[in-house]
Design an enzyme around this catalytic site. Structure first.
Site, PDB file in Angstrom:
ATOM      1  N   ASP A 261      87.759   0.827  23.097  1.00 42.66           N
ATOM      2  CA  ASP A 261      88.060  -0.101  23.590  1.00 42.66           C
ATOM      3  C   ASP A 261      88.858  -1.610  23.391  1.00 42.66           C
ATOM      4  OD1 ASP A 261      87.593  -2.301  26.321  1.00 42.66           O
ATOM      5  OD2 ASP A 261      85.294  -1.917  25.614  1.00 42.66           O
TER       6      ASP A 261
ATOM      7  N   ARG B  22      96.687   1.253  40.589  1.00 44.75           N
ATOM      8  CA  ARG B  22      95.653   1.905  39.354  1.00 44.75           C
ATOM      9  C   ARG B  22      95.628   2.884  38.516  1.00 44.75           C
ATOM     10  NH1 ARG B  22      89.891   2.876  38.431  1.00 44.75           N
ATOM     11  NH2 ARG B  22      89.251   5.216  38.510  1.00 44.75           N
TER      12      ARG B  22
ATOM     13  N   HIS C  12      87.460   1.960  26.962  1.00 37.20           N
ATOM     14  CA  HIS C  12      86.551   1.144  28.019  1.00 37.20           C
ATOM     15  C   HIS C  12      85.744   2.089  28.718  1.00 37.20           C
ATOM     16  CE1 HIS C  12      85.286  -1.833  30.304  1.00 37.20           C
ATOM     17  NE2 HIS C  12      85.805  -1.453  31.487  1.00 37.20           N
ATOM     18  N   ASP C  13      85.979   3.311  28.812  1.00 38.53           N
ATOM     19  CA  ASP C  13      85.800   4.592  29.782  1.00 38.53           C
ATOM     20  C   ASP C  13      84.509   4.615  28.830  1.00 38.53           C
ATOM     21  OD1 ASP C  13      86.324   3.277  32.154  1.00 38.53           O
ATOM     22  OD2 ASP C  13      87.877   5.418  32.188  1.00 38.53           O
TER      23      ASP C  13
ATOM     24  N   SER D 161      80.804  -3.784  31.611  1.00 37.48           N
ATOM     25  CA  SER D 161      82.243  -3.324  32.589  1.00 37.48           C
ATOM     26  C   SER D 161      81.858  -5.230  33.270  1.00 37.48           C
ATOM     27  CB  SER D 161      83.298  -2.523  33.040  1.00 37.48           C
ATOM     28  OG  SER D 161      84.385  -3.626  32.732  1.00 37.48           O
TER      29      SER D 161
END
Lengths: 213, 392
Positions: free
Chosen positions: B330, B234, B363-364, B164
């Site tokens: 992602d 967040r 994405h994580d 990232s």
């Protein structure tokens, strides 16, 4: 990736790989298009100190090749070769893959553009067993090395040795070397007439270079 | 009473001022020249290191952390008490083996874990910088890391790794200091931040700044905390790190501790409860102003723009070996971005491996124990170590 351009046949005994690796000068730069899990690349990198790169369409193939420490990228011969600049490789190899590309002529032309030499190996559709299956069996040929049915095969552009020579002439490339392997994987050594190769060669390996512009 | 004393007297160990990790101080003789034209001096870098630097100084690996990461990559986090954020990949016997390599991870410039950032004390005023802190870029972060590496007596890095925003730093390293980077692993990243990603960041920043407790960035002096705004930022961001299939698999439309809707705005659904928890726990460990600065740094990232608009030019004739990884689900840094990067690297003649890993974790996924990721990174690192002469 929507197409199956790099799905080569499962190979237990890839004699053509040994043959190809013997054609590569040590220390050269090589791109293997449709490298699978990287058998040839590994052979070249370990044995001949070659700067070997690969492209492979299947995610599993790429993951296995990269896990072996090979420089392999996921990509498609039909679309991605266009991104490479001219003359970046000494050899561009297409082993047992041309029959699965959508546009074999374009792929071959790109190979000759980005590499000084192109090495192509392919199954000969003119082999007598294939001919006889079609002639006497009346069905699409199924062999040990070509084990797909007509409806699920990724191989959409089969050719005979004679057909391939025709394409080479059409794009004005020069044959530097041509070999055929019989069904036992033995080199057909003698400079026999084309019709003999075309009938008894199960696989063919060609080394090509650019013709004069 | 100064803010610093207020914080200390409140009994909170403020990582921004007093980090639980080694620090490197750069005095007036070593200023950090920023892309904006501003000069940051003096400044501090807080970092962690693991393993031993070999005699040839050839086994150093730099890990670059992502937006909300920190230097605690492979040890218990001093704030959360949880495992290091990349302990799946980094540690004794892991792919990035701390028994073999000297692993360094530093908090980015603009961060809030001890490297100079908006929560640090401005030496001119004696108060936290707040929004007086200069806007920084990914290149500034990398420039600071390069100064740290030099101060540690390391000439070249065996490998620079990150996902990232960490991947952006990896690319910047390879473009700015090609001779110092033997191998590079940019994961789940892109050579530029997309319009959609800038848009998401803007939502997050606006949420922070809309919180009345933000106090135009001076909340530390005023003794307030824009917790609501930062939590919303967040929560929104967290959605982008996951994927629809992952959310569906994990939560679906399941209710949280109830069998029927309450016809209220309570967190009826598990997914709501989960996001609220993510928001609430984030504000415990992250500075709101840092969030503004670090997201901004990502927005400005565009390597091609720094090289005449051509990405390939950034990596022309590089000797660095690259391993690029993307993940199928992602949508923040989609595979197409990695593919564009790979094309540019190929055009520049680089040695590059690229694999798109099949995962529904969004994405994580780069932070998780994905077997294919471990096999890929492990294989790449091992081959690079052989090429570097780092035998077992």
């Amino acid at each position: 990736m929507s197409n199956a351009a790099f799905l080569s046949e499962p190979h237990q005994s890839r004699v053509d790989l040994m043959l190809i690796s013997g054609m590569i000068e040590p220390g050269s730069r090589v791109l293997d298009v449709g490298c699978g899990e990287g058998e040839l690349l590994k052979l070249l990198a370990d044995g001949r100190n070659v700067d070997a790169r690969g492209i492979e369409i299947s995610r599993e193939g790429v993951a296995k090749a990269v896990a072996k420490g090979l420089a392999v990228i996921q990509g498609d011969a039909d679309t991605d070769l266009a991104d490479y600049p001219d003359d970046v490789f000494d050899y561009v190899i297409l082993s047992q893959t041309i029959q699965a590309t959508r546009n074999p002529r374009q792929v071959l032309e790109h190979m000759l553009r980005i590499g000084r030499r192109a090495i192509v190996s392919f199954p000969n559709f003119g082999h007598w067993r294939i001919r006889s299956q079609l002639m006497f069996g009346g069905h699409m040929p199924l062999t040990e090395t070509l084990s797909y049915s007509w409806w699920n095969t990724p191989n959409i552009h089969f050719c005979t040795i004679r057909d391939f020579v025709g394409l080479v002439d059409t794009i004005g490339a020069i044959q530097e070397r041509a070999s055929a392997l019989d069904s036992n994987g033995r080199l057909i050594r003698f400079r026999l007439p084309w019709w003999f190769w075309n009938l008894f060669g199960e696989q063919a390996v060609f080394v090509l270079k650019r013709g004069r512009e | 009473m100064t803010t610093r004393r207020k914080i200390k007297e409140a009994g909170i160990r403020n990582q921004a001022i007093d980090p639980a990790s080694p620090v490197m101080q750069f005095g007036a003789d070593k200023p950090l020249m920023l892309d904006s034209g501003a000069v940051l001096s003096p400044f501090t870098i807080a970092y962690q290191h693991y393993g031993t630097l070999n005699a040839a100084r050839s086994n150093a690996v730099l890990i670059c952390h992502a937006l909300t990461g920190d230097q605690h990559v492979a040890n218990k986090n001093p704030v959360t008490g949880k495992d290091g954020w990349w302990q799946t990949l980094v540690g004794p016997g892991k792919c990035i083996d701390t028994d073999r390599y000297f692993v360094i991870c530093s908090n980015v410039i603009g961060g809030c874990m001890g490297t100079t950032g908006p929560a640090s004390i401005n030496p001119v005023t004696g108060e936290p910088y707040g929004t007086d802190f200069p806007v920084v870029t990914i290149r500034d972060m990398v420039r600071a890391q390069a100064m740290l590496i030099e101060a540690l007596g390391i000439e070249t890095l065996f490998c620079v790794v990150g996902g990232s925003m960490g991947g952006m730093q990896v690319l910047e390293w390879a473009a700015s200091y090609p001779e110092k980077v033997f191998s590079a692993m940019p994961l789940a990243t892109a050579a530029k931040h997309s319009a959609q990603n800038i848009a998401f960041h803007e939502v997050g920043r606006q949420a922070v700044m809309a919180d009345p407790e933000w106090r135009a960035g001076r909340y530390l002096e005023e003794g307030t905390r824009p917790e609501k705004g930062l939590a919303v930022a967040r929560m929104a961001a967290h959605i982008t790190y996951l994927s629809e299939p992952a959310l569906q698999r994990k939560f679906g439309r399941k209710f949280q501790d109830r069998v029927a809707p309450t016809f209220s705005f309570d967190a009826d659904f598990q997914v709501e409860s989960y996001l609220r928890y993510q928001g609430a726990s984030f504000v415990e460990r992250f500075d709101a102003n840092s969030y503004l600065y670090v997201t901004r740094a990502m927005d400005y990232f565009d390597i091609a723009a720094d090289h005449g608009g051509q990405l390939a030019k950034a990596f022309m004739n590089t000797k660095t070996r690259f391993c690029v990884v993307s993940f199928t689900s992602d949508w923040l840094f989609p595979t197409a971005d990695s593919r564009a990067l790979v094309h540019a690297l190929n055009a520049g003649g680089a040695s590059v491996s690229f694999v798109e890993i099949d995962s529904d974790k969004g994405h994580d996924a780069f932070l998780l124990d994905e077997p294919e990721l471990m096999a890929t990174t492990g294989g790449f690192i091992a081959a690079a170590a052989r090429a570097r002469g780092l035998g077992r």
